[in-house]
Design an enzyme around this catalytic site. Structure first.
Site, PDB file in Angstrom:
ATOM      1  CB  CYS A   2      -0.681   0.126   1.394  1.00  0.00           C
ATOM      2  SG  CYS A   2      -1.633  -1.540   1.479  1.00  0.00           S
ATOM      3  NE  ARG A  27       4.729   6.192  -7.131  1.00  0.00           N
ATOM      4  CZ  ARG A  27       5.988   5.882  -7.371  1.00  0.00           C
ATOM      5  NH1 ARG A  27       6.421   4.873  -6.434  1.00  0.00           N
ATOM      6  NH2 ARG A  27       6.922   6.530  -8.047  1.00  0.00           N
ATOM      7  CD1 TRP A  78      -2.134  -3.713  -6.801  1.00  0.00           C
ATOM      8  CD2 TRP A  78      -0.401  -4.900  -5.439  1.00  0.00           C
ATOM      9  NE1 TRP A  78      -1.610  -4.952  -7.534  1.00  0.00           N
ATOM     10  CE2 TRP A  78      -0.762  -5.591  -6.787  1.00  0.00           C
ATOM     11  CE3 TRP A  78       0.260  -5.569  -4.700  1.00  0.00           C
ATOM     12  CZ2 TRP A  78      -0.007  -6.647  -7.066  1.00  0.00           C
ATOM     13  CZ3 TRP A  78       1.144  -6.533  -4.984  1.00  0.00           C
ATOM     14  CH2 TRP A  78       1.002  -7.219  -6.201  1.00  0.00           C
ATOM     15  CG  ASN A 104       3.645  -0.173   2.277  1.00  0.00           C
ATOM     16  OD1 ASN A 104       3.147  -1.557   1.554  1.00  0.00           O
ATOM     17  ND2 ASN A 104       4.751   0.420   1.739  1.00  0.00           N
ATOM     18  N   GLY A 105       3.063  -3.543   3.728  1.00  0.00           N
ATOM     19  CA  GLY A 105       3.872  -4.528   3.808  1.00  0.00           C
ATOM     20  C   GLY A 105       3.579  -5.663   3.752  1.00  0.00           C
ATOM     21  CD  GLU A 484      10.757  -4.257 -20.554  1.00  0.00           C
ATOM     22  OE1 GLU A 484      11.112  -5.149 -19.944  1.00  0.00           O
ATOM     23  OE2 GLU A 484      10.122  -3.181 -20.285  1.00  0.00           O
ATOM     24  CE  LYS A 488       6.784  -2.651 -20.324  1.00  0.00           C
ATOM     25  NZ  LYS A 488       7.630  -2.410 -19.502  1.00  0.00           N
ATOM     26  CD  GLU A 491       4.196  -4.796 -17.456  1.00  0.00           C
ATOM     27  OE1 GLU A 491       4.501  -4.352 -16.315  1.00  0.00           O
ATOM     28  OE2 GLU A 491       4.810  -4.192 -18.255  1.00  0.00           O
ATOM     29  CG  HIS A 507      16.989 -25.634 -30.793  1.00  0.00           C
ATOM     30  ND1 HIS A 507      17.712 -26.583 -30.961  1.00  0.00           N
ATOM     31  CD2 HIS A 507      17.459 -24.494 -31.032  1.00  0.00           C
ATOM     32  CE1 HIS A 507      18.838 -26.095 -31.649  1.00  0.00           C
ATOM     33  NE2 HIS A 507      18.503 -24.934 -31.628  1.00  0.00           N
ATOM     34  CE  LYS A 605       6.104   3.172 -12.377  1.00  0.00           C
ATOM     35  NZ  LYS A 605       6.534   2.469 -13.672  1.00  0.00           N
TER      36      LYS A 605
HETATM   37  C1  F6R Z   1       7.261  -3.631 -16.031  1.00  0.00           C
HETATM   38  C2  F6R Z   1       7.712  -2.987 -14.695  1.00  0.00           C
HETATM   39  C3  F6R Z   1       8.229  -4.012 -13.606  1.00  0.00           C
HETATM   40  C4  F6R Z   1       9.359  -3.431 -12.826  1.00  0.00           C
HETATM   41  C5  F6R Z   1       9.796  -4.217 -11.644  1.00  0.00           C
HETATM   42  C6  F6R Z   1      10.979  -3.868 -10.824  1.00  0.00           C
HETATM   43  O1  F6R Z   1       6.811  -2.772 -16.979  1.00  0.00           O
HETATM   44  O2  F6R Z   1       7.740  -1.989 -14.543  1.00  0.00           O
HETATM   45  O3  F6R Z   1       8.517  -5.325 -13.935  1.00  0.00           O
HETATM   46  O4  F6R Z   1      10.549  -3.353 -13.691  1.00  0.00           O
HETATM   47  O5  F6R Z   1       8.544  -4.256 -10.762  1.00  0.00           O
HETATM   48  O6  F6R Z   1      10.750  -2.700 -10.329  1.00  0.00           O
HETATM   49  P1  F6R Z   1      11.829  -1.515 -10.158  1.00  0.00           P
HETATM   50  O7  F6R Z   1      12.637  -1.269 -11.496  1.00  0.00           O
HETATM   51  O8  F6R Z   1      11.201  -0.384  -9.447  1.00  0.00           O
HETATM   52  O9  F6R Z   1      12.891  -2.163  -9.076  1.00  0.00           O
END
Ligand code: F6R
Length: 610
Positions: A2, A27, A78, A104-105, A484, A488, A491, A507, A605
């Site tokens: 959170c 976030r 979250w 939070n945690g 990557e 994306k 997501e 393979h 986030k």
């Molecule tokens: C995907 C994304 C996540 C972060 C991951 C690590 O688009 O943003 O996969 O890359 O949660 O987060 P950071 O970089 O903040 O440690």
């Protein structure tokens, strides 16, 4: 998991808190609440699930006079334990409704603790570990909150940042933390508490980041910080916010994601501008100069997903340019592996937020064994940045959109600079080094060129938006870029995709391909161009759909079903152009599918729990 925001001063703060909730909703966004409390044992509480605007609507209907209230707490959730319901939404309260708590945690031993509380006839209205915490406070309460919290921390396993109110002492606010981030900020006679230092920028000038095992008591317009051994920490260092908060509006852009993609050329330039002296072909960075003095024989990179993909890309630069063997680990895996920490290895951590719990834990492991640590991080004053030996900021500004775009480019830029600095200090192939430095000058214009082609990318993306499965193939430096953008796409479109090294297709995964399973192949001008043509033949021979991401010079354009062209550049810099192109590609597919692009389902986030 959170975000907590608390505020203490004698003025009405409802709209102030709602603004903060709106600002930081990007976030965590499963549920939100605010509580306001006054000296007369009275409180006003409002909760809502899903988006903050639900809460705003409820608060607007409130007719209660809140002018004499003095503690305000806001929270976005979250969901980790328990569904997104009002019962599971914070604040959680004790049976006697005397104690209110936000958390939070994750409390890992909460089931065991809950069972012992149930044996003592405690009942529960929800499923969260946070509710267990507040009931533990009720059960073990003795003397005051401070004393009680110190007592129960001994039986809690793993991470928490909490704020607690005791309605019998309504002029006191108590905060404590282990693991999860927490920052104390100061205005004029005001006190702020936030899980995110960014939230306080522009609101207060000074702040103190709290360390694990610290507890803050705010009372009578004053604050005291103690450790869990009850020692007063009187000499905590104050910090000033140095950077101006960047623009958080999305202006005319339909989504933050699009705005952030259009910021990429600037982010690239910003991360590089004052760090290269083009006249002398020199990298100007005290941190990198210090790094090159170290006796490094190997690099190990530790990060999570997007940051991990940036690490995989950089591994090729570190190996091929700086001649340093490099290994890349996912932080979730590294923690549980056998560790061979040694003083000749540089441990590079990559994190946009600087708060990712998995990465933070790995950092502690390496530091405990005296490994040399380096962070590539975006958020100034984040927990991770405060703990490392050396760090470089990516200067990507706050990334609002949940999935990473510009921050990834910021990370790549800094990692490339690191590999160039290490390369130069080891006197390897000076001409090649010079070629890259020259190519970097004005390279932002090439990225801009990609953005100018957005309409073409959009037209192709729209043709592929209904396919439920897709392969992304790349090789060498571009394999992590394929990974990557497979991430994306998942997501933000919720469509399935997988990424492979293009050489691996034959393979096994080739068997999955059929008419409705298109393949995206990254094949700009690189040393593996011809190898990729062989892959194309394997797929094309079966008359399947292949979208190629190629450079303008490509002479084989008639081989492909669809083509996305990127400007010509040297091989080492192709990841920047392809990443930007693929961002747009994923964005337009999601747009066509009417997805909630800036807030994809189930995601948050900043992942501050393990
Ligand atoms: C995907 C994304 C996540 C972060 C991951 C690590 O688009 O943003 O996969 O890359 O949660 O987060 P950071 O970089 O903040 O440690």
């Amino acid at each position: 998991m959170c975000w907590i925001f608390a505020y203490m001063w004698e003025k009405e703060a409802t709209s102030f808190l709602l603004n903060w909730l709106r600002k930081l909703e990007y976030r965590w966004y499963d549920s939100a609440w605010i509580v306001e409390i006054n000296n007369a044992w009275d409180f006003y509480l409002e909760k809502s699930v899903w988006k903050v605007w639900n809460l705003v609507n409820l608060v607007e209907k409130n007719e209660k006079d809140l002018t004499n209230y003095h503690i305000w707490i806001a929270h976005t959730r979250w969901a980790t334990h328990g569904w997104v319901t009002l019962e599971n939404c914070h604040p959680h309260y004790s049976l006697n409704k005397r104690f209110f708590l936000v958390h939070n945690g994750i409390i890992e031993n909460y089931i065991e603790l809950k069972k012992s509380l149930i044996k003592d006839w405690y009942t529960f209205y929800g499923d969260t570990d946070s509710e267990v915490l507040v009931k533990l406070i009720e059960k073990y309460f003795e003397k005051d909150l401070e004393y009680t919290i110190k007592k129960i921390t001994k039986i809690l396993e793993w991470a928490y940042a909490i704020a607690v109110i005791d309605r019998e002492n309504p002029d006191v606010l108590v905060w404590a933390k282990i693991g999860s981030p927490l920052v104390l900020g100061f205005g004029q006679k005001e006190f702020f508490l936030s899980s995110d230092p960014n939230a306080l920028n522009q609101t207060c000038n000074n702040f103190i980041p709290l360390e694990d095992g610290e507890i803050v008591i705010i009372k009578d317009n004053n604050f005291n910080i103690f450790n869990f051994n009850n020692e007063l920490l009187a000499d905590k260092e104050y910090h000033e916010f140095e950077e101006m908060e960047e623009e958080r509006w999305k202006w005319d852009y339909a989504h933050y994601m699009l705005k952030e993609i259009y910021e990429i050329p600037y982010i690239f330039k910003n991360a590089i501008a004052w760090r290269i002296n083009y006249e002398k072909d020199e990298i100007k960075s005290n941190t990198l100069a210090k790094l090159t003095q170290e006796n490094i024989k190997k690099i190990e990179i530790i990060a999570s997903w997007t940051s991990y993909n940036a690490g995989l890309t950089a591994a090729t630069w570190f190996e091929e340019l700086a001649d340093l063997p490099t290994q890349v680990h996912m932080s979730t895996e590294f923690k549980y592996k056998k560790h061979f920490i040694n003083q000749k290895t540089l441990y590079v951590f990559i994190s946009q937020s600087g708060e990712t719990a998995d990465s933070l834990e790995c950092l502690k492991i390496v530091k405990n064994k005296w490994g040399l640590t380096f962070w590539v991080v975006n958020v100034v004053w984040s927990s991770i940045a405060r703990l490392t030996d050396m760090w470089l900021y990516t200067h990507s500004w706050t990334e609002i959109w949940v999935a990473s775009t510009k921050a990834f480019i910021g990370q790549l830029t800094v990692l490339l600079l690191m590999s160039l600095a290490l390369w130069n200090s080891r006197n390897l192939e000076y001409l090649k080094y010079k070629e890259i430095i020259w190519a970097l000058e004005n390279f932002d214009e090439k990225i801009n060129e990609v953005l100018k082609r957005a309409d073409k990318i959009k037209a192709i993306a729209l043709r592929y938006s209904d396919y439920k499965n897709m392969f992304f193939l790349g090789r060498n430096l571009l394999y992590p870029i394929a990974m990557e953008w497979s991430l994306k796409l998942k997501e933000i479109t919720y469509h399935h995709s997988e990424a492979y090294s293009s050489g691996e297709l034959k393979h096994g995964p080739l068997s999955l391909i059929e008419e409705n399973f298109p393949t995206v192949l990254l094949n700009p001008k690189t040393k593996l161009y011809d190898k990729n043509i062989s892959t194309l033949k394997e797929v094309g021979a079966r008359e399947w759909k292949v979208i190629w991401f190629i450079t303008d010079w490509d002479k084989n354009k008639d081989l492909y079903t669809d083509i996305v062209e990127i400007p010509d550049t040297i091989e080492e810099l192709t990841p920047f152009l392809l990443a930007t192109t693929l961002d747009l590609f994923a964005y337009y597919i999601a747009l066509n599918l009417w997805r909630e692009i800036d807030k994809p389902r189930n995601l948050a986030k900043s992942v501050t729990v393990e």
